[in-house]
Write an enzyme that holds these catalytic residues in place. Structure first.
Site, PDB file in Angstrom:
ATOM      1  N   LYS B 116       0.804  -1.214   0.000  1.00 43.01           N
ATOM      2  CA  LYS B 116       0.000   0.000   0.000  1.00 43.01           C
ATOM      3  C   LYS B 116       0.838   1.267   0.000  1.00 43.01           C
ATOM      4  CE  LYS B 116      -4.039  -2.259   1.511  1.00 43.01           C
ATOM      5  NZ  LYS B 116      -5.063  -2.491   2.500  1.00 43.01           N
ATOM      6  N   GLU B 201      -3.834   6.126   9.113  1.00 40.44           N
ATOM      7  CA  GLU B 201      -4.538   6.841   8.057  1.00 40.44           C
ATOM      8  C   GLU B 201      -5.642   7.658   8.686  1.00 40.44           C
ATOM      9  OE1 GLU B 201      -5.336   4.734   4.151  1.00 40.44           O
ATOM     10  OE2 GLU B 201      -7.345   4.923   4.964  1.00 40.44           O
ATOM     11  N   HIS B 236     -15.967  -4.014   7.913  1.00 42.20           N
ATOM     12  CA  HIS B 236     -15.209  -3.816   6.683  1.00 42.20           C
ATOM     13  C   HIS B 236     -15.421  -4.918   5.652  1.00 42.20           C
ATOM     14  CE1 HIS B 236     -13.235  -0.382   8.478  1.00 42.20           C
ATOM     15  NE2 HIS B 236     -13.115  -1.112   9.568  1.00 42.20           N
ATOM     16  N   ARG B 295      -7.588  -7.481  -9.449  1.00 37.43           N
ATOM     17  CA  ARG B 295      -8.250  -8.766  -9.713  1.00 37.43           C
ATOM     18  C   ARG B 295      -9.706  -8.507 -10.048  1.00 37.43           C
ATOM     19  NH1 ARG B 295     -11.312  -8.499  -5.100  1.00 37.43           N
ATOM     20  NH2 ARG B 295     -10.218  -7.781  -3.253  1.00 37.43           N
TER      21      ARG B 295
END
Lengths: 165, 504
Positions: B116, B201, B236, B295
């Site tokens: 990431k 974050e 999530h 993907r």
């Protein structure tokens, strides 16, 4: 046969007269009731209106899933009802509670120790199944009794994991 | 050029890919674990080979075995589906080294987007906005993270560097709770990905999760296929997706701007094949790059229904070196599509996974309804894999029609043997906030309850009472009937107590 069926706060007096006649709180309904084979999906016609529901046995009750709403129903015949009334309030808060695995899985952690005091809602054990970590919580306050598993153990469905006294 | 495809996956997505191969006239090869001998993908494929034990690491994660099988049976390509090996650059590389086409992006693009920190740095250079955080900083120690946290501001998220699917993710409201949460996140990340590194974050509040599907060929052409709204999540995990997003709605300017940024992000890593760029969108319609999924996505069908494209077939064409058949101006969104993920989870019991044998199932059909599934009556839902039973997808001319269609399809859908989250979706379809498109990524967890149905919803406790009473009555009669039979050698009393023990 007369039954008292409780859903939430409401009590219904349900009398089953014969295969096609049911009286609910004094109102008579024409009923046609059948299950799809040996399945817990039932079809019922009540005065011509068609309903379909799942009926699952649960502990001391039946769960009825009807049009996306789950109703928990306690069905007692009149004799049971009288017995219960004479026995006084229930003693569910006493005795030992056994935490059982709700599904097969892998014990990730046991954040409590034997003898530790726990509150209702405290996490007793984390079980991994279907790639999810599931927190199993205490349904009531008490002391942790014997812990029968340790992290890394594979457990079967309904296997006893620990107890709360 | 290949014309035999090995599908390195299981469940509904393996079946989905098999179908695309069939329609393109390709030969198909399935692989399976010991738990999946009777699975649909094994039965539908032209050939099927055993990989190993039920645990993923002994079967669907055995890249070496999969490549060996592909070579032995003469497959020329491998489609990884989603999950398992789909985003493993080393596997894509191993396929390439073995002379097999990997139906997906190049290993370098998977690697760039898979880390990431690298992903953020790469897209930032291409002018794509990102959420403020420590991701570009590499692996930091706890004391460094604690020092940086106040600069980013609270609330913030701790996320796993190697993460996905909410594993190793923790929300921090204030500094004092951060050390403990860092510990927990690192532990979970270590257990899930074998990598305990985390980053911080900024938490975008009231955020929506909106993603853009892209297709890219080997010749440098990239198109986007509009957006998918994926804000309805629990822990999530996405539960429901739709396309278009009610938040983007008629705002064609925003849609094109997000699409162009997504295309730029893909070009930054020389992306090839189907991919998805996830954005967080705040209430002022500012959007930030979250990550790229390199993907096929679980929720690809909603895009298929509104664009009329078959994304899996396009993937195979792209892997065969073809040019994209569409330019951006050819891509039009028509109508509205909604997907409900039907999981083996009990919504009335904290969404605990439910395992067991599916004894009975009636699929919804009729106009505008699509079901992608890998299960059937007699199939065992095992604890080894994820809990997705099927995807129920509907199309309507308008969002309202799609919701009404989804309601009737959910009511038609019957699955017996395991508990499912169908009632959750039914409640969601009735929720005023869902109908009004008024929801963000926290809606399900914070403002939605299974216990308090919306007002005005038809509640029928007396009907439920009749159902319950008749079932109880039948059981009582059945028990009495069984005991009346005088064929047993023991006394009825003994027999009764044994029978009762059995019922416990």
């Amino acid at each position: 046969m007369k039954y008292v069926t409780t859903i939430g706060e409401r009590e219904f007096l349900v009398e089953i007269v014969d295969d096609n006649t049911v009286i609910v709180d004094g109102v008579t309904f024409l009923v046609d009731f059948d299950s799809a084979g040996s399945q817990p999906v039932y079809s019922m016609l009540v005065d011509g209106r068609s309903y379909e529901a799942y009926v699952y046995p649960a502990e001391d009750s039946l769960q009825v899933l009807l049009h996306g709403t789950l109703y928990t129903a306690n069905v007692e015949d009149e004799r049971e009802k009288r017995l219960r009334a004479s026995a006084g309030s229930r003693v569910a808060e006493r005795g030992e509670y056994y935490l059982k695995a709700p599904m097969p899985g892998l014990v990730v952690t046991v954040p409590v120790k034997e003898g530790q005091a726990v509150e209702r809602g405290d996490v007793l054990l984390i079980l991994e199944s279907m790639k999810m970590q599931n927190e199993l919580k205490s349904p009531r306050a008490g002391k942790v009794g014997r812990v029968r598993v340790k992290p890394g153990d594979s457990v079967e469905q309904r296997q006893t994991l620990l107890s709360v006294v | 050029m290949f014309n035999k495809v090995l599908i390195a996956n299981r469940g509904e997505i393996a079946v989905r890919i098999l179908r695309a191969c069939r329609e393109l006239g390709m030969q198909t090869v399935a692989v399976y674990s010991e738990a999946d001998r009777h699975a649909l993908h094994v039965r539908y494929a032209d050939e099927a080979y055993l990989l190993g034990g039920a645990q993923s690491r002994d079967s669907y994660l055995r890249g070496d075995k999969i490549i060996e099988i592909a070579r032995k049976c003469g497959a020329g390509a491998i489609h990884p589906g989603y999950g398992f090996l789909a985003e493993r650059a080393d596997f894509a590389q191993a396929c390439q080294d073995a002379g097999l086409a990997f139906i997906g992006p190049r290993p370098s693009a998977i690697a760039a987007m898979g880390d990431k920190a690298v992903a953020r740095a790469t897209v930032t250079r291409a002018g794509v906005p990102v959420v403020p955080g420590t991701e570009g900083e590499g692996s930091l120690r706890d004391d460094e993270l604690l020092q940086l946290a106040p600069q980013i501001g609270f609330p913030l998220l701790i996320k796993a560097t190697a993460g996905g699917g909410g594993k190793g993710m923790r929300e921090v409201r204030f500094l004092e709770e951060m050390p403990g949460l860092l510990n927990a996140a690192r532990r979970e990340a270590e257990a899930s990905f074998g990598d305990g590194n985390v980053y911080l974050e900024k938490l975008v509040e009231g955020a929506r999760h909106i993603e853009i599907q892209i297709l890219a060929d080997e010749h440098g052409n990239v198109v986007h296929l509009g957006e998918r709204e994926c804000s309805l999540q629990r822990r999530h995990q996405k539960l429901l997706e739709e396309s278009p997003s009610p938040f983007v709605g008629e705002n064609e300017e925003l849609r094109q701007r997000m699409g162009e940024v997504a295309v730029r992000a893909a070009q930054a890593v020389h992306y090839v094949n189907a991919g998805t760029i996830e954005f967080l969108v705040d209430k002022d319609k500012n959007f930030y790059f979250l990550e790229m999924n390199t993907r096929l996505q679980v929720e690809h069908p909603v895009t298929e229904l509104v664009t009329g494209l078959d994304i899996v077939k396009e993937q195979i064409r792209i892997a065969r070196g073809r040019h994209l058949r569409y330019q951006q101006s050819d891509v039009r969104m028509n109508g509205w599509a909604i997907e409900c993920r039907i999981n083996a989870e009990d919504p009335y019991n904290n969404f605990l996974p439910s395992t067991g044998r599916i004894s009975h199932s009636i699929l919804p059909t009729g106009p505008g309804v699509r079901v992608d599934t890998g299960v059937f009556p007699g199939f065992e839902i095992s604890p080894y894999y994820d809990s997705l039973i099927s995807k129920l997808i509907v199309w309507g001319e308008t969002r309202a029609e799609a919701i009404l269609r989804m309601r009737r399809a959910l009511e038609e859908y019957k699955i017996v043997g395991v508990r499912t989250n169908i009632p959750f979706h039914q409640n969601l379809m009735d929720s005023h906030r869902f109908m009004g498109g008024q929801f963000d990524t926290r809606f399900v967890e914070e403002r939605f309850s299974m216990d308090a149905p919306e007002e005005g919803r038809g509640s029928r406790p007396e009907i439920a009472a009749i159902f319950a009473t008749l079932v109880a009555h039948r059981e009582t009669q059945l028990a009495a009937h069984v005991i009346r039979r005088g064929e047993r050698d023991t006394s009825n009393w003994k027999w009764l107590s044994r029978w009762e023990r059995l019922q416990r």
